[in-house]
Motif scaffolding. Sequence first.
Motif, PDB file in Angstrom:
ATOM      1  N   THR A 261       0.503 -17.139  31.306  1.00 55.16           N
ATOM      2  CA  THR A 261       1.354 -17.632  32.389  1.00 55.16           C
ATOM      3  C   THR A 261       1.368 -19.154  32.323  1.00 55.16           C
ATOM      4  O   THR A 261       0.399 -19.780  31.878  1.00 55.16           O
ATOM      5  CB  THR A 261       0.829 -17.197  33.773  1.00 55.16           C
ATOM      6  OG1 THR A 261      -0.549 -17.577  33.900  1.00 55.16           O
ATOM      7  CG2 THR A 261       0.955 -15.692  33.959  1.00 55.16           C
TER       8      THR A 261
ATOM      9  N   THR B 231       1.280 -10.295  32.266  1.00 54.81           N
ATOM     10  CA  THR B 231       1.380 -11.565  31.548  1.00 54.81           C
ATOM     11  C   THR B 231       2.534 -11.532  30.562  1.00 54.81           C
ATOM     12  O   THR B 231       2.741 -12.457  29.796  1.00 54.81           O
ATOM     13  CB  THR B 231       0.054 -11.892  30.843  1.00 54.81           C
ATOM     14  OG1 THR B 231      -0.451 -10.701  30.230  1.00 54.81           O
ATOM     15  CG2 THR B 231      -0.968 -12.379  31.846  1.00 54.81           C
TER      16      THR B 231
ATOM     17  N   GLN C  80       5.323 -15.878  34.007  1.00 52.32           N
ATOM     18  CA  GLN C  80       5.094 -15.395  32.648  1.00 52.32           C
ATOM     19  C   GLN C  80       5.847 -16.277  31.656  1.00 52.32           C
ATOM     20  O   GLN C  80       6.696 -17.080  32.046  1.00 52.32           O
ATOM     21  CB  GLN C  80       5.563 -13.931  32.537  1.00 52.32           C
ATOM     22  CG  GLN C  80       4.734 -12.979  33.399  1.00 52.32           C
ATOM     23  CD  GLN C  80       5.369 -11.612  33.544  1.00 52.32           C
ATOM     24  OE1 GLN C  80       6.124 -11.177  32.672  1.00 52.32           O
ATOM     25  NE2 GLN C  80       5.076 -10.945  34.645  1.00 52.32           N
TER      26      GLN C  80
END
Lengths: 324, 431
Positions: B284, B350, B372
């Motif tokens: 992220t 993620t 993300q």
Amino acid sequence: MTTYREAIRTALRRLLLEDSRVFLMGEDVGRYGGAYAVSKGLLDEFGEDRIRDTPLCESTFVGAGIGAALGGMRPIVEVMTVNFSMLALDQVVNNAAVMRHMSGGQFEVPIAVRMATGAGKQIAAQHSHSLENWYASIPGIKVLAPATVQDAHDMLLAAVEDPDPVFIFEHQMLYGIEGPFDPNATLSSPWKAAVRHPGSDVSLIAYGGSVHKAMTAAEELEKEGISAEVIDLRSLRPLDRPAISASVSRTHRAIVIDEAWKTGSLASEVSATLAEEAFYELDAPIARVCTREVPIPYAKHLEDAALPQVPAIVEAAKRSVGNG
Amino acid sequence: MAEFVMPSLGADMTAGTLGRWLVTVGDRVSQGDIIAEVETDKGTIEVEVFTGGVIEALLVGEGEKVPVGTALAEIGEAGTALESASAPVSAPASASASRSRGIMTLGGSGDLDGPMATPAVRRRAHELDVPLQGLSGTGEHGRITREDVEQAAVAEVQAPSGDRVRISPYARRLARQRQIDFTDVQGTGPEGAIAARDLEGAPAKASAESPKKRMQRAIAAAMTRANDEIPHYYVEHAIDMGTALEWLREKNQSLSVNERLVSGVLFLRAVARALRKHPLLNATWQGREVIQGDGSHVGLAVSLRGGGLVAPALRDADQGSLSELMARMTDLVSRARAGAMRSSEMTSATITLTSLGERGVESVTPIIFPPQVAIVGFGAILTRPWVVDDQIVARPIVRVTLGADHRVSNGHQGARFLVALDRFLQEPDKL
């Protein structure tokens, strides 16, 4: 067209003719005809008993007026300028204003006190201040500020008729102005504010001499597509709070113009009233255009710079309306 | 003693409404238990507890909206808390504990209707619009006193609100009357304040909106942010699914209808495996730096009936058997459609996988779901003329598009990821 001072003189004559209890007293009101020539000719017409020159002692002749009023007369007292009236404040605050209250309503003080206020004539700090807000904070008296020729006449009649002490503040720059005047017009209530110029974008709230600057500002704003409403407070005590709130409820923006110093001014009182009573109508912060916090300067350019002027009012109104 | 706090169920979440408590004071809970439902812009989320113990106090009432991080409940160690929860009202230890810690620990049996306060105090609280729930009592036995209520009222007024919008009082009043949401309105008044005229064309207020509209706004905000902030790059690759589909067919013959695998689970597993080799896509972006994902947690874009869109995470999608993954995927999708997702599922992804294959389109160019840094889009598996060993043959082909954040990775790395993905899909038996 009639001048402001002629309108006051017309009212004085009418009162002196119609009511034998009425008399005028003050510094130089007789032989000299008044510092601003308001009472010119009245001494010849009404004689020394009713047009009385006094010693240079405000405490004495304001006090004497209060006594005469208590005794059943209808005195009109002229004080040369509000600056000098400080000497009579004790008589005003501790006698005139409290007599009805302290006597349990047995005595009333039907005195009318006229005085000049304001700056603009280069007569320096001791003759140019605007202290009417001091008077407007005293319960027990009433305070008027005629801005127009008609009001100068009508308000004096109302003041003499009123059973309580009434203080009339005449801006020194207004004595020479001309305006429409009808001595026989039906009297409007002096305690109500007036819309001098209707508008929808911003309220310019003023009284006395500042009303005329607000009117000029409104005309200039109109050229730029901003519709300004000019409110003339007329009565400074009692203050016509509903009218102030009503105007701002229409325009949602307020500029308060006051020739007094900003701190503790009537502009402050109007602003606080709007914050209390019309908060949810305000679409922009309230702005005050007041005199710089200095003794009024003698030099012309400095005096001009110290006072609220039309460009400052226009600027404040434009800022308030924003970039839409 | 541990505190159970309002979790952050999304990068943009600042506050949540406690929808429902699924436990009461005295209940024993263990790690992973779902103990409450929290309402967010994205829907109602079930929230797990991360500490085992006994619920000693519920500090926030149902329907209350509180900032992220606010303590919702207190969880004590099993033994001691149970004792105090069942202790008589007059027990000194219990009383002093409740005095310092707050409310609702005294009744124990759960027969108390809310916090302890006299009728006069309740009335004062009502007058001042102060909720008694969550108020700390300083009176005898932890009772809430009049002073507690009055102080809370003052504190509420003085509490700074960081996200306060600059708006004129008049415009604020109009917005309330017309149910207008002015948070995103550009102000043109003095010093940029929102003036009445700026409200023209502003959207309706969220509270007056259906959950569907609220979700729409949340999606709009996330996608606008993605489009405004993230420098996307795209890499596309066509993958021959012949081997994989053949393997699936054979595999499914031995499975019952309920257990059968679909191609989507192969995509999911292949992405999760490829991600292990390409950590730059599994992360992220937190404003200034990249936070590496701690596992292959793949968000699955699930379109909801009625138009919404959520992307709950399948954690550790690279682990376990394909059958297990299939079961988990089916469960997650059905729960997402029912609006019963868990808090950890809302935040831990993620990377996101979106598949429009079942809609029949050939490819999708997806937008990253912030924070993300990558998203993988699958089109339909379509039979296409394909050259194999210099022969044109009909093969099932899927087009895969990687959208990734150029602040974090580049096209070279993205291409290697897709090639790795391809390789995994060519060896389905190893998935």
